[in-house]
Design a protein around this motif. Structure first.
Motif, mmCIF file in Angstrom:
data_model
loop_
_atom_site.group_PDB
_atom_site.id
_atom_site.type_symbol
_atom_site.label_atom_id
_atom_site.label_comp_id
_atom_site.label_asym_id
_atom_site.label_seq_id
_atom_site.Cartn_x
_atom_site.Cartn_y
_atom_site.Cartn_z
ATOM 1 N N ALA A 1 0.802 -1.267 -0.367
ATOM 2 C CA ALA A 1 -0.224 0.197 0.216
ATOM 3 C C ALA A 1 0.953 0.958 -0.059
ATOM 4 O O ALA A 1 2.391 0.967 0.389
ATOM 5 C CB ALA A 1 -0.633 0.233 1.229
ATOM 6 N N GLY A 2 0.443 2.736 -0.239
ATOM 7 C CA GLY A 2 0.924 3.335 -0.193
ATOM 8 C C GLY A 2 1.513 3.945 -1.562
ATOM 9 O O GLY A 2 1.772 4.126 -1.733
ATOM 10 N N GLY A 3 0.274 5.292 -2.103
ATOM 11 C CA GLY A 3 0.179 5.593 -2.711
ATOM 12 C C GLY A 3 -0.093 4.880 -4.243
ATOM 13 O O GLY A 3 0.267 5.837 -5.004
ATOM 14 N N LEU A 4 -0.663 4.205 -4.161
ATOM 15 C CA LEU A 4 -0.446 3.347 -5.285
ATOM 16 C C LEU A 4 -2.289 4.016 -6.270
ATOM 17 O O LEU A 4 -3.421 4.358 -5.911
ATOM 18 C CB LEU A 4 -0.870 1.532 -4.586
ATOM 19 N N SER A 5 -2.244 3.981 -7.175
ATOM 20 C CA SER A 5 -3.839 3.961 -8.391
ATOM 21 C C SER A 5 -3.291 3.588 -9.688
ATOM 22 O O SER A 5 -2.293 3.064 -10.449
ATOM 23 C CB SER A 5 -2.902 5.609 -8.652
ATOM 24 N N PRO A 6 -4.270 3.878 -10.444
ATOM 25 C CA PRO A 6 -4.429 2.903 -11.540
ATOM 26 C C PRO A 6 -3.497 2.910 -12.196
ATOM 27 O O PRO A 6 -3.050 2.239 -12.620
ATOM 28 C CB PRO A 6 -5.530 3.434 -11.796
ATOM 29 N N GLU A 7 -2.425 4.505 -12.083
ATOM 30 C CA GLU A 7 -1.200 3.982 -13.803
ATOM 31 C C GLU A 7 -0.205 3.987 -12.268
ATOM 32 O O GLU A 7 0.563 3.410 -13.137
ATOM 33 C CB GLU A 7 -0.620 6.115 -13.470
ATOM 34 N N ASN A 8 -0.167 4.035 -11.381
ATOM 35 C CA ASN A 8 1.394 3.169 -11.158
ATOM 36 C C ASN A 8 1.551 1.400 -10.631
ATOM 37 O O ASN A 8 2.315 0.862 -10.513
ATOM 38 C CB ASN A 8 2.160 3.694 -9.933
ATOM 39 N N VAL A 9 0.294 1.318 -10.692
ATOM 40 C CA VAL A 9 -0.066 0.018 -9.495
ATOM 41 C C VAL A 9 1.030 -1.824 -9.918
ATOM 42 O O VAL A 9 1.488 -2.259 -9.981
ATOM 43 C CB VAL A 9 -1.354 -0.609 -8.827
ATOM 44 N N ALA A 10 1.097 -0.977 -11.067
ATOM 45 C CA ALA A 10 1.373 -2.767 -12.610
ATOM 46 C C ALA A 10 2.745 -2.258 -12.239
ATOM 47 O O ALA A 10 3.334 -3.674 -12.148
ATOM 48 C CB ALA A 10 0.622 -2.423 -14.030
ATOM 49 N N ASP A 11 3.253 -0.961 -12.132
ATOM 50 C CA ASP A 11 4.968 -1.159 -11.773
ATOM 51 C C ASP A 11 5.262 -1.800 -10.842
ATOM 52 O O ASP A 11 6.277 -2.295 -10.142
ATOM 53 C CB ASP A 11 4.975 0.332 -12.251
ATOM 54 N N ALA A 12 4.126 -1.296 -9.460
ATOM 55 C CA ALA A 12 4.906 -1.683 -8.149
ATOM 56 C C ALA A 12 4.520 -2.857 -8.238
ATOM 57 O O ALA A 12 5.861 -3.563 -7.665
ATOM 58 C CB ALA A 12 3.707 -1.122 -7.286
ATOM 59 N N ILE A 13 4.090 -3.356 -8.302
ATOM 60 C CA ILE A 13 3.810 -5.255 -8.234
ATOM 61 C C ILE A 13 4.552 -6.059 -9.159
ATOM 62 O O ILE A 13 5.214 -6.979 -8.826
ATOM 63 C CB ILE A 13 1.941 -5.997 -9.171
ATOM 64 N N ARG A 14 5.062 -5.170 -10.929
ATOM 65 C CA ARG A 14 5.970 -5.706 -11.425
ATOM 66 C C ARG A 14 7.783 -6.107 -10.138
ATOM 67 O O ARG A 14 7.856 -6.586 -10.132
ATOM 68 C CB ARG A 14 6.057 -5.222 -12.740
ATOM 69 N N PHE A 15 7.733 -4.616 -9.806
ATOM 70 C CA PHE A 15 9.131 -4.202 -9.401
ATOM 71 C C PHE A 15 8.977 -4.865 -8.191
ATOM 72 O O PHE A 15 10.326 -5.475 -7.633
ATOM 73 C CB PHE A 15 9.426 -2.513 -8.462
ATOM 74 N N VAL A 16 7.829 -5.397 -7.071
ATOM 75 C CA VAL A 16 7.946 -5.362 -5.599
ATOM 76 C C VAL A 16 7.371 -6.916 -5.490
ATOM 77 O O VAL A 16 7.721 -7.543 -4.455
ATOM 78 C CB VAL A 16 6.786 -4.608 -4.810
ATOM 79 N N LYS A 17 6.576 -7.321 -6.318
ATOM 80 C CA LYS A 17 6.055 -8.849 -6.505
ATOM 81 C C LYS A 17 5.590 -8.726 -5.049
ATOM 82 O O LYS A 17 5.485 -10.416 -4.314
ATOM 83 C CB LYS A 17 6.786 -9.223 -6.939
ATOM 84 N N PRO A 18 4.481 -8.211 -4.984
ATOM 85 C CA PRO A 18 3.402 -8.669 -3.527
ATOM 86 C C PRO A 18 2.491 -9.795 -3.874
ATOM 87 O O PRO A 18 2.304 -9.885 -5.022
ATOM 88 C CB PRO A 18 2.964 -7.717 -3.136
ATOM 89 N N ALA A 19 1.890 -9.981 -3.153
ATOM 90 C CA ALA A 19 1.007 -11.257 -2.822
ATOM 91 C C ALA A 19 -0.306 -10.152 -2.809
ATOM 92 O O ALA A 19 -1.911 -10.512 -3.294
ATOM 93 C CB ALA A 19 0.895 -12.004 -1.734
ATOM 94 N N ALA A 20 -0.136 -9.055 -1.929
ATOM 95 C CA ALA A 20 -1.616 -8.038 -2.629
ATOM 96 C C ALA A 20 -1.556 -6.494 -2.350
ATOM 97 O O ALA A 20 -0.486 -6.332 -1.852
ATOM 98 C CB ALA A 20 -2.289 -8.178 -0.958
ATOM 99 N N VAL A 21 -1.956 -5.957 -3.112
ATOM 100 C CA VAL A 21 -1.949 -4.346 -3.462
ATOM 101 C C VAL A 21 -3.658 -3.535 -1.988
ATOM 102 O O VAL A 21 -4.722 -4.468 -2.347
ATOM 103 C CB VAL A 21 -2.129 -4.152 -4.437
ATOM 104 N N ASP A 22 -3.295 -2.420 -1.964
ATOM 105 C CA ASP A 22 -3.648 -2.069 -1.448
ATOM 106 C C ASP A 22 -4.259 -0.976 -2.328
ATOM 107 O O ASP A 22 -3.326 -0.101 -2.388
ATOM 108 C CB ASP A 22 -4.081 -1.635 -0.046
ATOM 109 N N ALA A 23 -5.645 0.055 -2.264
ATOM 110 C CA ALA A 23 -5.651 1.237 -2.578
ATOM 111 C C ALA A 23 -6.750 2.445 -1.815
ATOM 112 O O ALA A 23 -7.792 1.573 -0.847
ATOM 113 C CB ALA A 23 -6.007 1.789 -4.121
#
Length: 229
Positions: free
Chosen positions: A174-196
Motif C-alpha cells: 500500500a502507499g500511494g498506489l493508483s491506477p497509473e502506478n500499480v502495475a509497475d509496483a507489482i512488477r517491481f515489488v512482487k507482493p501478494a496483494a495491493v491496497d488503494a
C-alpha cells in the motif's frame, strides 16, 4: 483465507452504495477503518457491520484498526463479523502472540510503515513477529503530518521488495498506489496483494468507478505477468 495471493483490497468504504460499486468491479477485500485515533470514522460501525454481512466469498471485509490490545481487537472483530484485521497501531509482539492464541481463526495483517531510514528496523520486526502474523502490509509515513497510512504518498519500493524477500509470510503493498502506478509496483515489488484508498476517489471523496476498474484491471494483469515470469 490461508492461501492469499493476487489480491486487490480497497480501503475506506463509506457506504453500501460504494461497497456495491467495488464488488461489481471485482475488488476482493473491503477495508473499514474504524475507531480511528482522530475520532473521524468515514462510516458508522452499524453500517459497516451490515455491509460486511452482505459480502459473499471470496469477497471479505477487513477491519483496519489502530487498537493495540489483543482482547479489544478480538471483541471488535467479532462485533463486526470480519475474518481479517489490519493492525496499524504499535502492537507489541506479545499482544500479537496473544491475539493469535485467542483467535487462531482471525487473519491478522500487520503494517510496516516505511520511513526514510527505517528499513533495517522493519526487517528485524518481520523476523520477530512473522510467526504471529498472516500477512504484512507496507504503507508510507508522512513526516509532515505524522500519518502512518492513507497518506496518498509512495515510498521507496526497494524497501517493500526487500521485505517481500525477507518475510516468510505474504505481503500486501500500500502507499500511494493508483491506477497509473500499480502495475509497475507489482512488477517491481512482487507482493501478494495491493491496497488503494485515496487515489481511487473523485473530487467528491467517493470511489470513482473508472479509477477502480482500471486499478483492478492493471493489478490483475501485472499479477498474471509475475506469475508466468
Amino acid at each position: 483465507m490461508s492461501d492469499v495471493k493476487d489480491l486487490v483490497q480497497v480501503a475506506g468504504i463509506i457506504d453500501a452504495e460504494e461497497a456495491k460499486l467495488l464488488a461489481e468491479e471485482g475488488v476482493d477485500w473491503f477495508g473499514f477503518p474504524l475507531r480511528l485515533p482522530s475520532g473521524k470514522d468515514d462510516i458508522s460501525e452499524a453500517a459497516a457491520t451490515e455491509i460486511i454481512a452482505g459480502l459473499t466469498a471470496p469477497q471479505e471485509g477487513v477491519l483496519i484498526s489502530y487498537m493495540v490490545d489483543a482482547d479489544e481487537i478480538s471483541a471488535f472483530t467479532t462485533q463486526l463479523g470480519v475474518k481479517a484485521v489490519q493492525l496499524h497501531g504499535d502492537v507489541t509482539p506479545e499482544e500479537l502472540r496473544k491475539l493469535k492464541d485467542i483467535r487462531p481463526d482471525l487473519y491478522v495483517l500487520k503494517s510496516l510503515v516505511v520511513k526514510e531510514d527505517n528499513a533495517e528496523e522493519l526487517l528485524q520486526f518481520v523476523d520477530e513477529v512473522a510467526e504471529f502474523v498472516d500477512m504484512f502490509i507496507t504503507d508510507t509515513f508522512n513526516p509532515a503530518t505524522g500519518a502512518k497510512g492513507a497518506t496518498g504518498l509512495t515510498h521507496d519500493w526497494n524497501v517493500s521488495a526487500e521485505l517481500v524477500r525477507r518475510s516468510p509470510k505474504p505481503l500486501m503493498m500500500a502507499g500511494g498506489l493508483s491506477p497509473e502506478n500499480v502495475a509497475d509496483a507489482i512488477r517491481f515489488v512482487k507482493p501478494a496483494a495491493v491496497d488503494a484508498h485515496s487515489l481511487l476517489e473523485g473530487d467528491d471523496r467517493r470511489k470513482d468507478r473508472a479509477k477502480v476498474a482500471k486499478f483492478v484491471a492493471e493489478s490483475r494483469k501485472a499479477f498474471a505477468e509475475i506469475a508466468s515470469a
